[in-house]
Write a protein that holds these residues in place. Sequence first.
Motif, mmCIF file in Angstrom:
data_model
loop_
_atom_site.group_PDB
_atom_site.id
_atom_site.type_symbol
_atom_site.label_atom_id
_atom_site.label_comp_id
_atom_site.label_asym_id
_atom_site.label_seq_id
_atom_site.Cartn_x
_atom_site.Cartn_y
_atom_site.Cartn_z
ATOM 1 N N GLU A 35 -7.367 -7.706 -22.423
ATOM 2 C CA GLU A 35 -7.403 -6.376 -22.934
ATOM 3 C C GLU A 35 -7.146 -5.761 -21.843
ATOM 4 O O GLU A 35 -6.365 -4.705 -21.594
ATOM 5 C CB GLU A 35 -7.401 -6.208 -24.183
ATOM 6 N N SER A 36 -8.656 -4.944 -21.324
ATOM 7 C CA SER A 36 -8.750 -4.499 -20.592
ATOM 8 C C SER A 36 -7.377 -4.399 -18.997
ATOM 9 O O SER A 36 -6.668 -2.542 -18.307
ATOM 10 C CB SER A 36 -9.974 -3.965 -19.969
ATOM 11 N N GLN A 37 -7.102 -5.169 -18.993
ATOM 12 C CA GLN A 37 -5.839 -5.622 -16.931
ATOM 13 C C GLN A 37 -4.859 -5.161 -17.980
ATOM 14 O O GLN A 37 -3.968 -4.535 -17.024
ATOM 15 C CB GLN A 37 -6.063 -6.856 -16.622
ATOM 16 N N ALA A 38 -4.491 -6.045 -19.601
ATOM 17 C CA ALA A 38 -3.145 -5.195 -20.051
ATOM 18 C C ALA A 38 -2.786 -3.993 -19.877
ATOM 19 O O ALA A 38 -1.669 -3.490 -19.859
ATOM 20 C CB ALA A 38 -2.990 -6.562 -21.071
ATOM 21 N N VAL A 39 -3.572 -3.205 -20.638
ATOM 22 C CA VAL A 39 -3.745 -1.918 -21.261
ATOM 23 C C VAL A 39 -3.087 -1.124 -19.398
ATOM 24 O O VAL A 39 -1.999 -0.583 -19.220
ATOM 25 C CB VAL A 39 -4.908 -1.503 -21.962
ATOM 26 N N VAL A 40 -4.272 -1.647 -18.400
ATOM 27 C CA VAL A 40 -4.346 -0.449 -17.114
ATOM 28 C C VAL A 40 -2.833 -0.598 -16.724
ATOM 29 O O VAL A 40 -1.816 -0.022 -16.201
ATOM 30 C CB VAL A 40 -5.647 -0.736 -16.768
ATOM 31 N N PHE A 41 -2.720 -2.159 -16.930
ATOM 32 C CA PHE A 41 -1.101 -2.631 -16.280
ATOM 33 C C PHE A 41 -0.217 -1.937 -16.484
ATOM 34 O O PHE A 41 0.744 -1.119 -15.659
ATOM 35 C CB PHE A 41 -1.636 -3.898 -16.218
ATOM 36 N N THR A 42 0.092 -2.145 -17.578
ATOM 37 C CA THR A 42 1.670 -1.290 -18.592
ATOM 38 C C THR A 42 1.542 0.368 -18.376
ATOM 39 O O THR A 42 2.807 0.840 -18.946
ATOM 40 C CB THR A 42 1.210 -1.799 -19.953
ATOM 41 N N LEU A 43 0.326 0.688 -18.994
ATOM 42 C CA LEU A 43 0.146 1.973 -18.812
ATOM 43 C C LEU A 43 0.728 2.548 -17.299
ATOM 44 O O LEU A 43 1.320 3.494 -17.047
ATOM 45 C CB LEU A 43 -1.060 3.252 -18.665
ATOM 46 N N HIS A 44 0.068 1.807 -15.803
ATOM 47 C CA HIS A 44 0.915 1.910 -14.579
ATOM 48 C C HIS A 44 1.979 1.866 -14.536
ATOM 49 O O HIS A 44 3.011 2.637 -14.421
ATOM 50 C CB HIS A 44 -0.184 1.482 -14.049
ATOM 51 N N LYS A 45 2.226 0.526 -14.470
ATOM 52 C CA LYS A 45 3.827 -0.073 -13.664
ATOM 53 C C LYS A 45 4.911 0.434 -15.337
ATOM 54 O O LYS A 45 5.814 0.062 -14.109
ATOM 55 C CB LYS A 45 3.445 -1.594 -13.701
ATOM 56 N N ILE A 46 4.165 0.068 -16.488
ATOM 57 C CA ILE A 46 5.829 -0.165 -17.001
ATOM 58 C C ILE A 46 5.225 1.512 -18.006
ATOM 59 O O ILE A 46 6.888 1.724 -17.697
ATOM 60 C CB ILE A 46 4.989 -1.524 -18.298
ATOM 61 N N GLY A 48 4.732 3.714 -16.179
ATOM 62 C CA GLY A 48 4.728 4.916 -15.130
ATOM 63 C C GLY A 48 3.563 5.960 -14.993
ATOM 64 O O GLY A 48 4.101 7.067 -14.574
ATOM 65 N N LYS A 49 2.626 5.722 -15.629
ATOM 66 C CA LYS A 49 1.564 6.793 -15.662
ATOM 67 C C LYS A 49 1.172 6.805 -14.004
ATOM 68 O O LYS A 49 0.584 5.502 -13.982
ATOM 69 C CB LYS A 49 0.699 6.534 -16.448
ATOM 70 N N SER A 50 0.105 7.374 -13.882
ATOM 71 C CA SER A 50 -0.750 8.088 -12.456
ATOM 72 C C SER A 50 -2.049 6.879 -13.000
ATOM 73 O O SER A 50 -2.494 6.876 -13.754
ATOM 74 C CB SER A 50 -0.867 9.292 -12.352
ATOM 75 N N TYR A 51 -2.379 6.813 -11.835
ATOM 76 C CA TYR A 51 -4.237 5.892 -11.516
ATOM 77 C C TYR A 51 -4.585 7.008 -12.678
ATOM 78 O O TYR A 51 -5.362 6.535 -13.744
ATOM 79 C CB TYR A 51 -4.535 5.964 -10.682
ATOM 80 N N GLN A 52 -5.029 8.429 -12.137
ATOM 81 C CA GLN A 52 -5.838 9.658 -13.165
ATOM 82 C C GLN A 52 -5.531 10.133 -14.599
ATOM 83 O O GLN A 52 -6.438 9.864 -15.099
ATOM 84 C CB GLN A 52 -5.538 10.605 -12.660
ATOM 85 N N GLU A 53 -4.199 9.725 -14.369
ATOM 86 C CA GLU A 53 -3.690 9.597 -16.923
ATOM 87 C C GLU A 53 -4.007 8.251 -16.980
ATOM 88 O O GLU A 53 -4.420 8.869 -18.258
ATOM 89 C CB GLU A 53 -1.680 9.521 -16.495
ATOM 90 N N VAL A 54 -3.980 7.003 -16.509
ATOM 91 C CA VAL A 54 -4.584 6.517 -17.108
ATOM 92 C C VAL A 54 -5.856 5.622 -16.970
ATOM 93 O O VAL A 54 -6.765 5.298 -18.420
ATOM 94 C CB VAL A 54 -4.134 4.669 -15.942
ATOM 95 N N ALA A 55 -6.696 6.504 -16.122
ATOM 96 C CA ALA A 55 -8.375 6.661 -16.272
ATOM 97 C C ALA A 55 -8.566 8.079 -17.370
ATOM 98 O O ALA A 55 -9.351 7.354 -18.037
ATOM 99 C CB ALA A 55 -8.297 7.249 -15.520
ATOM 100 N N GLU A 56 -7.674 8.474 -17.513
ATOM 101 C CA GLU A 56 -7.886 9.411 -18.735
ATOM 102 C C GLU A 56 -7.231 9.079 -20.190
ATOM 103 O O GLU A 56 -8.390 9.336 -21.608
ATOM 104 C CB GLU A 56 -7.025 11.199 -18.796
ATOM 105 N N ILE A 57 -6.273 8.117 -20.253
ATOM 106 C CA ILE A 57 -6.231 7.678 -21.541
ATOM 107 C C ILE A 57 -6.714 6.555 -21.764
ATOM 108 O O ILE A 57 -7.221 6.012 -23.169
ATOM 109 C CB ILE A 57 -4.886 6.931 -21.186
ATOM 110 N N THR A 58 -7.589 5.838 -20.355
ATOM 111 C CA THR A 58 -8.275 4.988 -21.139
ATOM 112 C C THR A 58 -9.887 5.278 -21.104
ATOM 113 O O THR A 58 -11.088 4.090 -21.261
ATOM 114 C CB THR A 58 -8.047 3.550 -19.958
ATOM 115 N N ASP A 59 -10.327 6.516 -20.792
ATOM 116 C CA ASP A 59 -11.389 6.786 -20.915
ATOM 117 C C ASP A 59 -12.443 5.860 -19.366
ATOM 118 O O ASP A 59 -13.285 5.035 -19.806
ATOM 119 C CB ASP A 59 -12.139 7.443 -21.985
#
Length: 88
Positions: A35-46, A48-59
Amino acid sequence: MDKTNYFTEMNHPGILLENKELNATLFKAINSLPESQAVVFTLHKIDGKSYQEVAEITDRSLSSVESVMFRAKKNLKKLLENYYKNEH
């Protein structure tokens, strides 16, 4: 009527069907990730969130997001390897 580009147009029914099949295969592979990999991959690649935005969203920390993304891409490559060997 000039038909030289007919079979290379992106709206050609054959191209649309192939893209639909590729998308289904990709999303099936993404959904089989932890799940953690799917969430990070989806947020970033699909999404279009930056790594920083993904970090904030996923805490998560930025380095954690980068690490999870690395593992997600490695796992997707492994999952999709056989598909691409058989298809192409």
